[in-house]
Design a protein around this motif. Structure first.
Motif, PDB file in Angstrom:
ATOM      1  N   LEU A  52       0.828  -1.200   0.000  1.00 19.88           N
ATOM      2  CA  LEU A  52       0.000   0.000   0.000  1.00 19.88           C
ATOM      3  C   LEU A  52       0.863   1.251   0.000  1.00 19.88           C
ATOM      4  CD1 LEU A  52      -2.727  -1.076   2.574  1.00 19.88           C
ATOM      5  CD2 LEU A  52      -2.964  -0.928   0.094  1.00 19.88           C
ATOM      6  N   ALA A  53       1.950   1.208   0.745  1.00 15.56           N
ATOM      7  CA  ALA A  53       2.818   2.381   0.831  1.00 15.56           C
ATOM      8  C   ALA A  53       3.489   2.692  -0.488  1.00 15.56           C
ATOM      9  CB  ALA A  53       3.885   2.155   1.906  1.00 15.56           C
ATOM     10  N   CYS A  54       3.665   1.675  -1.328  1.00 15.17           N
ATOM     11  CA  CYS A  54       4.344   1.876  -2.600  1.00 15.17           C
ATOM     12  C   CYS A  54       3.456   2.572  -3.621  1.00 15.17           C
ATOM     13  CB  CYS A  54       4.808   0.533  -3.177  1.00 15.17           C
ATOM     14  SG  CYS A  54       6.210  -0.173  -2.311  1.00 15.17           S
ATOM     15  N   GLN A  55       2.150   2.628  -3.378  1.00 14.77           N
ATOM     16  CA  GLN A  55       1.252   3.250  -4.332  1.00 14.77           C
ATOM     17  C   GLN A  55       1.155   4.738  -4.045  1.00 14.77           C
ATOM     18  OE1 GLN A  55       0.163   1.462  -6.757  1.00 14.77           O
ATOM     19  NE2 GLN A  55       1.029  -0.386  -5.858  1.00 14.77           N
ATOM     20  N   PRO A  56       1.674   5.616  -4.914  1.00 14.18           N
ATOM     21  CA  PRO A  56       1.574   7.060  -4.676  1.00 14.18           C
ATOM     22  C   PRO A  56       0.132   7.518  -4.788  1.00 14.18           C
ATOM     23  CG  PRO A  56       2.446   6.612  -6.873  1.00 14.18           C
ATOM     24  CD  PRO A  56       2.350   5.291  -6.174  1.00 14.18           C
ATOM     25  N   GLU A  57      -0.205   8.563  -4.007  1.00 14.08           N
ATOM     26  CA  GLU A  57      -1.569   9.089  -4.060  1.00 14.08           C
ATOM     27  C   GLU A  57      -1.897   9.576  -5.459  1.00 14.08           C
ATOM     28  OE1 GLU A  57      -2.070  12.041  -1.112  1.00 14.08           O
ATOM     29  OE2 GLU A  57      -1.586  10.722   0.552  1.00 14.08           O
TER      30      GLU A  57
ATOM     31  N   TRP B 131       2.710  -7.486 -10.325  1.00 10.47           N
ATOM     32  CA  TRP B 131       1.706  -7.838  -9.324  1.00 10.47           C
ATOM     33  C   TRP B 131       2.295  -8.933  -8.454  1.00 10.47           C
ATOM     34  CZ3 TRP B 131       0.667  -6.759 -14.393  1.00 10.47           C
ATOM     35  CH2 TRP B 131      -0.219  -5.716 -14.653  1.00 10.47           C
ATOM     36  N   TYR B 132       2.557  -8.623  -7.184  1.00  8.14           N
ATOM     37  CA  TYR B 132       3.187  -9.575  -6.274  1.00  8.14           C
ATOM     38  C   TYR B 132       2.194 -10.663  -5.891  1.00  8.14           C
ATOM     39  CZ  TYR B 132       5.501 -11.352  -2.082  1.00  8.14           C
ATOM     40  OH  TYR B 132       6.083 -12.164  -1.145  1.00  8.14           O
ATOM     41  N   GLY B 133       2.648 -11.931  -5.946  1.00 10.85           N
ATOM     42  CA  GLY B 133       1.755 -13.050  -5.708  1.00 10.85           C
ATOM     43  C   GLY B 133       1.895 -13.721  -4.361  1.00 10.85           C
ATOM     44  N   GLY B 134       2.723 -13.164  -3.465  1.00 13.11           N
ATOM     45  CA  GLY B 134       2.841 -13.733  -2.131  1.00 13.11           C
ATOM     46  C   GLY B 134       4.059 -14.605  -1.905  1.00 13.11           C
TER      47      GLY B 134
ATOM     48  N   LYS C 237      -7.582   0.134 -13.921  1.00  6.21           N
ATOM     49  CA  LYS C 237      -7.595  -0.251 -12.509  1.00  6.21           C
ATOM     50  C   LYS C 237      -6.606  -1.366 -12.205  1.00  6.21           C
ATOM     51  CE  LYS C 237     -12.368   1.163 -11.595  1.00  6.21           C
ATOM     52  NZ  LYS C 237     -13.719   0.723 -11.151  1.00  6.21           N
ATOM     53  N   LYS C 238      -6.429  -2.272 -13.152  1.00 12.54           N
ATOM     54  CA  LYS C 238      -5.496  -3.376 -12.907  1.00 12.54           C
ATOM     55  C   LYS C 238      -4.067  -2.859 -12.811  1.00 12.54           C
ATOM     56  CE  LYS C 238      -3.881  -7.808 -14.721  1.00 12.54           C
ATOM     57  NZ  LYS C 238      -3.970  -8.806 -15.819  1.00 12.54           N
ATOM     58  N   ILE C 239      -3.690  -1.978 -13.743  1.00 10.63           N
ATOM     59  CA  ILE C 239      -2.333  -1.421 -13.719  1.00 10.63           C
ATOM     60  C   ILE C 239      -2.142  -0.547 -12.489  1.00 10.63           C
ATOM     61  CG2 ILE C 239      -0.734   0.130 -14.920  1.00 10.63           C
ATOM     62  CD1 ILE C 239      -1.926  -0.873 -17.552  1.00 10.63           C
ATOM     63  N   ALA C 240      -3.154   0.239 -12.141  1.00 11.47           N
ATOM     64  CA  ALA C 240      -3.059   1.109 -10.967  1.00 11.47           C
ATOM     65  C   ALA C 240      -2.905   0.310  -9.682  1.00 11.47           C
ATOM     66  CB  ALA C 240      -4.288   2.009 -10.888  1.00 11.47           C
ATOM     67  N   SER C 241      -3.418  -0.916  -9.670  1.00 10.71           N
ATOM     68  CA  SER C 241      -3.348  -1.747  -8.463  1.00 10.71           C
ATOM     69  C   SER C 241      -2.083  -2.599  -8.399  1.00 10.71           C
ATOM     70  CB  SER C 241      -4.571  -2.665  -8.398  1.00 10.71           C
ATOM     71  OG  SER C 241      -4.534  -3.631  -9.452  1.00 10.71           O
ATOM     72  N   ALA C 242      -1.214  -2.492  -9.400  1.00  7.50           N
ATOM     73  CA  ALA C 242       0.026  -3.276  -9.396  1.00  7.50           C
ATOM     74  C   ALA C 242       0.875  -2.912  -8.178  1.00  7.50           C
ATOM     75  CB  ALA C 242       0.817  -3.027 -10.684  1.00  7.50           C
ATOM     76  N   THR C 243       1.613  -3.884  -7.677  1.00 10.04           N
ATOM     77  CA  THR C 243       2.495  -3.629  -6.536  1.00 10.04           C
ATOM     78  C   THR C 243       3.548  -2.585  -6.888  1.00 10.04           C
ATOM     79  OG1 THR C 243       2.233  -5.984  -6.015  1.00 10.04           O
ATOM     80  CG2 THR C 243       3.904  -4.771  -4.783  1.00 10.04           C
TER      81      THR C 243
END
Length: 300
Positions: free
Chosen positions: A125-130, A247-250, A190-196
């Motif tokens: 979450l922190a990696c996603q800029p506002e 997209w990080y998978g765990g 939305k998919k690209i915006a949600s990438a890790t």
């Protein structure tokens, strides 16, 4: 090298023979660390040296020049022989000497999700800029023509490894304003915006100054943007921007994540005819480096 240095040795792009090794003064308790990134031309070690880059936030000015000169002297003294081991140990000696001095080590606070497993979800979450586009602060000269048109964006074939997915996106760009437009357009998805991570790099050739305008962004994946830009420099591409979404998978991938990032980028650059094959690029760069070396030796 992988057998000698283990996890310190990283394969960035096996096809283009690009490798990276993390060198520190002390393996158990490192104070000073440096990353040596190399590309091995087809002529290495016979007639061409490795093409290298020294990556460390504290390495600047005369200190960088002195270390580079030391590495080149090792090559000249050992022409025709494999010198990577000698280079690594020389760098390690320099770091050990530096650690024995009174100056404190660099203040390194950055972490990626691969380095901090316990904070995995928080870090994503922190990696996603506002506002990822707002983070770009380009200064465009008054004389530069601003191009309002959004360039076409191509999407590469995804690479999936242990539930992590990597996908490259490419767009032709001729000014920083287009870089911002491409990023804004990608983040509408939305998919690209949600990438890790959305790592990117671009290179724009300025005809009037005969120079390149280029930059990169890690987006939380430390050093990934610099590696991507270095690949684009090696392939000698121009007027193009590449964004790699991950997209990080765990499951932690370790150094393999950098290999996938650069492979995605290289594949789409080749597919869109921005570069020759990696083998041809390596050969050309090796010849250019050899000419420079021969000229330098003749001057002495």
């Amino acid at each position: 090298m992988a057998a000698i240095y283990g996890e310190e040795w990283c394969v960035i792009d096996d096809c283009a023979k690009i490798f990276c090794i993390r060198i520190s003064d002390d393996i158990d308790d490192p104070k000073w660390t440096l990353c040596l990134q190399v590309m091995l031309p087809n002529e290495y070690p016979g007639t061409a040296p490795p093409i290298y880059q020294l990556n460390a936030p504290w390495l600047k000015g005369q200190e960088r020049a002195d270390l580079s000169n030391s590495l080149e002297e090792i090559y000249i003294q050992n022409i025709g022989e494999s010198i990577l081991y000698l280079w690594v140990e020389k760098i390690r000696d320099v770091l050990i000497q530096k650690s024995q001095m009174t100056e404190p080590g660099p203040d390194i606070k950055k972490k990626t999700e691969e380095e901090d497993v316990e904070c995995e979800d928080d870090l994503i979450l922190a990696c996603q800029p506002e506002n990822p586009v707002k983070a770009l602060d380009f200064e465009i000269s008054e004389n530069q023509t601003e191009i309002e048109e959004l360039p076409p964006i191509d999407h590469g074939i995804p690479i999936t490894d242990r539930r992590s997915t990597f996908q490259a996106h490419l767009a032709p760009v001729v000014c920083p304003k287009q870089v911002k437009m491409v990023l804004a357009k990608l983040y509408e998805n939305k998919k690209i915006a949600s990438a890790t991570h959305n790592i990117y790099a671009y290179r724009i050739y300025c005809e009037d100054k005969q120079t390149f305008l280029q930059d990169c962004e890690d987006d939380g994946e430390t050093a990934a943007g610099g590696r991507l830009l270095h690949l684009m420099e090696i392939l000698n591409v121009r007027n193009v921007m590449v964004v790699v979404s991950r997209w990080y998978g765990g499951i932690l991938l370790g150094p393999d994540r950098f290999k996938h990032i650069n492979n995605c980028a290289r594949n789409i650059l080749v597919e869109r005819n921005y570069t020759n094959s990696p083998e041809e690029s390596s050969k050309a760069l090796g010849k250019n480096k050899k000419v420079k070396k021969d000229k330098k030796r003749s001057e002495h």
